[in-house]
Structures are given as C-alpha cells and as structure tokens.
Design an enzyme around this catalytic site. Sequence first.
Site, mmCIF file in Angstrom:
data_model
loop_
_atom_site.group_PDB
_atom_site.id
_atom_site.type_symbol
_atom_site.label_atom_id
_atom_site.label_comp_id
_atom_site.label_asym_id
_atom_site.label_seq_id
_atom_site.Cartn_x
_atom_site.Cartn_y
_atom_site.Cartn_z
ATOM 1 N N GLU A 41 3.074 -3.546 1.415
ATOM 2 C CA GLU A 41 3.260 -4.426 2.575
ATOM 3 C C GLU A 41 3.208 -3.613 3.854
ATOM 4 O O GLU A 41 3.854 -2.572 3.963
ATOM 5 C CB GLU A 41 4.606 -5.144 2.477
ATOM 6 C CG GLU A 41 5.009 -5.878 3.742
ATOM 7 C CD GLU A 41 6.472 -6.266 3.775
ATOM 8 O OE1 GLU A 41 6.993 -6.533 4.883
ATOM 9 O OE2 GLU A 41 7.115 -6.311 2.705
ATOM 10 N N LYS A 130 12.046 -14.060 -0.692
ATOM 11 C CA LYS A 130 12.548 -12.778 -0.218
ATOM 12 C C LYS A 130 14.014 -12.967 0.158
ATOM 13 O O LYS A 130 14.330 -13.623 1.159
ATOM 14 C CB LYS A 130 11.741 -12.306 1.001
ATOM 15 C CG LYS A 130 12.296 -11.074 1.697
ATOM 16 C CD LYS A 130 11.420 -10.713 2.893
ATOM 17 C CE LYS A 130 12.007 -9.572 3.700
ATOM 18 N NZ LYS A 130 11.115 -9.163 4.813
#
Length: 222
Positions: A41, A130
């Site tokens: 990421e 998340k």
Amino acid sequence: MSSPFPPPPLPPLVAILRGLPPEQAAAVGSLLYAAGFRCLEVPLNRPGALQSLRRLRDSLPADALLGAGTVLEPADVARVAEAGGQLVIAPNLNLAVVAAARAAGLLAMPGVATPSEAFTALAAGATVLKAFPGEQVTPAALKAWRTVLPQAPIYPVGGVTLDNLAAYHAAGASGVGIGSALYNPELPVAQLASRAAGWVTAWTEIRRGLDCSPGHAEGVLQ
C-alpha cells in the site's frame, strides 16, 4: 487444528509504504516481494504516491496486489486505477469512496472503528474492513466484534507489533496492516529486509500452529 475463520480475500500482510520515493519504489517493492509480501500500500498523503504506485506495478509480478491508502475522495479512485492500483484503502468510512471503488472494479478497504461502521461498510460493498486505529480496536475488542461479524475479513491497522500479532490473530484478525514497524523512507535496506523477514516468519509460524492439514504449504503466506 485449523483457523475457525475463512481465508481473507487478499494477502494477510499489508505493507504500508508511507513516503515511498518513486525512485526507490521498484527496489523496495522487489525486496518486500522476495521476503514474501504480496500486498503493498502507498498512502496518497505524501508527494509522489501515485508515481510510486505506478513504478511498483511496472516492476512487480502480476500476483502482487497493490493498493493506495488514505483515499479520501471518490475522484482519487480513478487516479489510483490509472496508476495500476487494485485496492482502495481509507482511514475512514466514506460510502462514496466505497461505491467509486466498486464501480471501478477495485477492492474497497474502508476504515471502521465500531461494529456499526463495520456493518454499514459491508452493506455498501466493502471487500475488507480496516479496523482502525488498532490501538483502539484491541485484540479483546476484535474478539467481541467477531461474535457478530464471524465471516467478515478484518485487518487491524495501527499499533500492531510482532509482540501482539499472535493475540490479534487469535482474536480473529484475517490479516494486518504494517506501517512504521516495517518501513520508513530513511530505513537502511538491510534493516528493511530483516524486518520484512521477521513479519513473514512470525505470521507463517502462527499459521503453522493453527493449520496441521496435509495441504498446508510451508513458506506461503495464508
């Protein structure tokens, strides 16, 4: 004994490369890929993030899943897709961002801090949750979440360390996001390689202890 939770829809360890310089992206990505990381990421709240994402995509094998973090606006989703990103990650739950990601054919990983937000995100089409910040969604809290969210893919992010990784996994974490405990732009290459190996080894050992089936593949993150 195998894990009671289904396998997640993306690799279990997400390397958060905040501040990754574009000129270092290929080398850093290749090092992490060689260590066993398959999900990287690049947060958008640093200069050059999209360029770094593109260089990762151009230099890594097709099975590397690449995402952009801190995606706060729906307009950012198209730019992530153009840069080769496949995963849209945010610290918050913005339903418009989730919708834009799904409309673009990308995976959506919004940030949630309560079960109510988690249910809302899943109803909107989130692929993965998340759990953020991890300091707030502790292993004990995550275990409580699991009583009402037994099948949802949940990745704690923030505050996850090698010392509490096993506790998060035991509480039901499908995977984790790792930021400064893995990478910062000033970190020497040798230290990054050592940290990456430590995370992959720790997760593999945790999984090996839970999965004693004949088909368990050693050295493969699951």
